[in-house]
Scaffold this motif. Structure first.
Motif, PDB file in Angstrom:
ATOM      1  N   MET A   1      25.197   7.532  12.371  1.00 46.38           N
ATOM      2  CA  MET A   1      24.274   7.034  11.345  1.00 46.38           C
ATOM      3  C   MET A   1      24.423   5.521  11.216  1.00 46.38           C
ATOM      4  O   MET A   1      25.539   5.003  11.164  1.00 46.38           O
ATOM      5  CB  MET A   1      24.567   7.703  10.006  1.00 46.38           C
ATOM      6  CG  MET A   1      23.686   7.222   8.867  1.00 46.38           C
ATOM      7  SD  MET A   1      24.099   8.002   7.282  1.00 46.38           S
ATOM      8  CE  MET A   1      23.632   9.688   7.641  1.00 46.38           C
ATOM      9  N   ASN A   2      23.274   4.824  11.193  1.00 47.22           N
ATOM     10  CA  ASN A   2      23.318   3.381  11.033  1.00 47.22           C
ATOM     11  C   ASN A   2      23.763   3.010   9.625  1.00 47.22           C
ATOM     12  O   ASN A   2      23.397   3.654   8.646  1.00 47.22           O
ATOM     13  CB  ASN A   2      21.934   2.770  11.285  1.00 47.22           C
ATOM     14  CG  ASN A   2      21.504   2.925  12.736  1.00 47.22           C
ATOM     15  OD1 ASN A   2      22.343   2.996  13.624  1.00 47.22           O
ATOM     16  ND2 ASN A   2      20.199   2.966  12.958  1.00 47.22           N
ATOM     17  N   VAL A   3      24.560   1.957   9.526  1.00 48.56           N
ATOM     18  CA  VAL A   3      24.980   1.451   8.225  1.00 48.56           C
ATOM     19  C   VAL A   3      23.898   0.502   7.733  1.00 48.56           C
ATOM     20  O   VAL A   3      23.592  -0.506   8.377  1.00 48.56           O
ATOM     21  CB  VAL A   3      26.338   0.722   8.321  1.00 48.56           C
ATOM     22  CG1 VAL A   3      26.712   0.150   6.953  1.00 48.56           C
ATOM     23  CG2 VAL A   3      27.414   1.682   8.816  1.00 48.56           C
ATOM     24  N   VAL A   4      23.295   0.822   6.592  1.00 49.15           N
ATOM     25  CA  VAL A   4      22.204   0.017   6.054  1.00 49.15           C
ATOM     26  C   VAL A   4      22.622  -0.542   4.708  1.00 49.15           C
ATOM     27  O   VAL A   4      23.168   0.168   3.861  1.00 49.15           O
ATOM     28  CB  VAL A   4      20.923   0.870   5.882  1.00 49.15           C
ATOM     29  CG1 VAL A   4      19.774   0.000   5.386  1.00 49.15           C
ATOM     30  CG2 VAL A   4      20.564   1.555   7.188  1.00 49.15           C
ATOM     31  N   SER A   5      22.372  -1.814   4.503  1.00 47.10           N
ATOM     32  CA  SER A   5      22.732  -2.462   3.247  1.00 47.10           C
ATOM     33  C   SER A   5      21.773  -2.042   2.144  1.00 47.10           C
ATOM     34  O   SER A   5      20.671  -1.555   2.397  1.00 47.10           O
ATOM     35  CB  SER A   5      22.676  -3.988   3.400  1.00 47.10           C
ATOM     36  OG  SER A   5      21.325  -4.403   3.621  1.00 47.10           O
TER      37      SER A   5
END
Length: 326
Positions: free
Chosen positions: A1-5
């Motif tokens: 899973m991409n880390v999104v701010s």
């Protein structure tokens, strides 16, 4: 899973809302003669508006039907796939059909449109272009084309479903205004501003009883059931035992599927082909609860039973519509 701010999440959310708003705004700029023609068809409807679709368009169609019905234009939703298996019999030449498919090529819708046209019911299509099969078959096509979906992949129906929903709202409110549907009318179907009417009507107030209730004994034949269905005209019959306890239900859709499967049905016992242990409702239940059951089960009829499962009534979706419960 991409880390999104958190900022990235907010920016994407804003982008989706902006893109969908832009598409709806562009749709408003393109509104023209087809919209006027569609509203006139709805206003001239002597029956009910039947809204149909499949997949995401089906979900939007259901909401559009609900909005029309609650603003003075009697309407109901028919699932396109179910229509091909019996529910098509609910549509008459007095109705107007709104068929929704962004591509205009949904096979389930295209399978029923010729029958609707032969019946004589006008068709309003809502599609993403003017050059598709459904649009060409319809009396009028409302083009809700969007330049792209709000989905970053340009795949998930987002902008297109929003545009379709907005078009449905525009149709409903245009009809509301033309009919002079005012605060008093709205109050009658939404007492106190809290949809009170739906909280006051019970199944026992609307159910069909006595000679209006279709019923055959469990030792009957399919032909006996067909005669009862034809006589009572609500698209089904209950099957009971000698003590009047419900054993099953048999609908027009069941009949069509049975004919396709076995051909000659004259000697078939109803007990062998009925739907056993059907969904039922108590007479004391709210009519709104019955409507929810019909929606969740994609059915149009319910049997009403007492605590011992004795048949005491039958309810059709039209009964709920007539009472403005849906």
């Amino acid at each position: 899973m991409n880390v999104v701010s958190e900022e990235g999440i907010l920016n994407l959310g804003r982008q989706v809302l902006i893109e969908e708003a832009d598409e709806v705004r562009a749709l408003a700029d393109r509104l023209g003669e087809p919209f006027v023609k569609a509203v006139k068809l709805l206003l001239s409807c002597k029956g009910r508006v039947v809204v149909s679709g499949i997949g995401k368009s089906g979900h939007i169609a259901r909401k559009i039907a609900a909005t029309l019905a609650s603003t003075g234009t009697p309407a109901f939703f028919v699932h396109a796939a179910e229509a091909a298996h019996g529910d098509l019999g609910m549509i008459t030449k007095e109705d107007v059909v709104i068929a929704i498919s962004y591509s205009g090529t949904s096979s389930e819708l295209l399978a029923i449109i010729p029958t609707v046209i032969r019946e004589g019911a006008p068709v309003i299509s809502i599609t993403g272009s003017d050059d598709n099969t459904l649009a060409r078959e319809a009396n009028v096509n409302l083009n809700i084309h969007v330049t792209r979906e709000a989905c970053p992949l340009n795949l998930a129906p987002t902008s297109s479903t929003t545009a379709t929903l907005a078009m449905g709202d525009a149709l409903a409110i245009a009809c509301l205004d033309a009919k002079g549907f005012g605060p008093e009318d709205f109050a009658r179907s939404h007492p106190g501003g809290a949809l009170g009417r739906r909280l006051l009507i019970h199944v026992s107030d609307l159910m069909r009883q006595g000679d209006q209730m279709p019923v055959v004994l469990e030792n009957a034949s399919v032909m006996d059931a067909v005669k009862e269905i034809t006589k009572k005209r609500i698209g089904m019959t209950a099957i009971v035992d000698s003590d009047n306890k419900v054993k099953g239900i048999f609908t027009e859709g069941d009949l069509r599927r049975l004919i396709e499967k076995v051909g000659d049905i004259r000697s078939v016992p109803i007990a062998e082909v009925m739907t056993a242990n059907p969904t039922t409702v108590a007479p004391s239940a709210l009519a709104a609860e019955a409507a929810k059951i019909l929606t969740s089960t994609l059915r149009n009829q319910l049997l009403v039973v007492d605590e011992a499962d004795h048949l005491i009534g039958a309810l059709h979706v039209h009964d709920l519509m007539t009472a403005k419960v849906i």
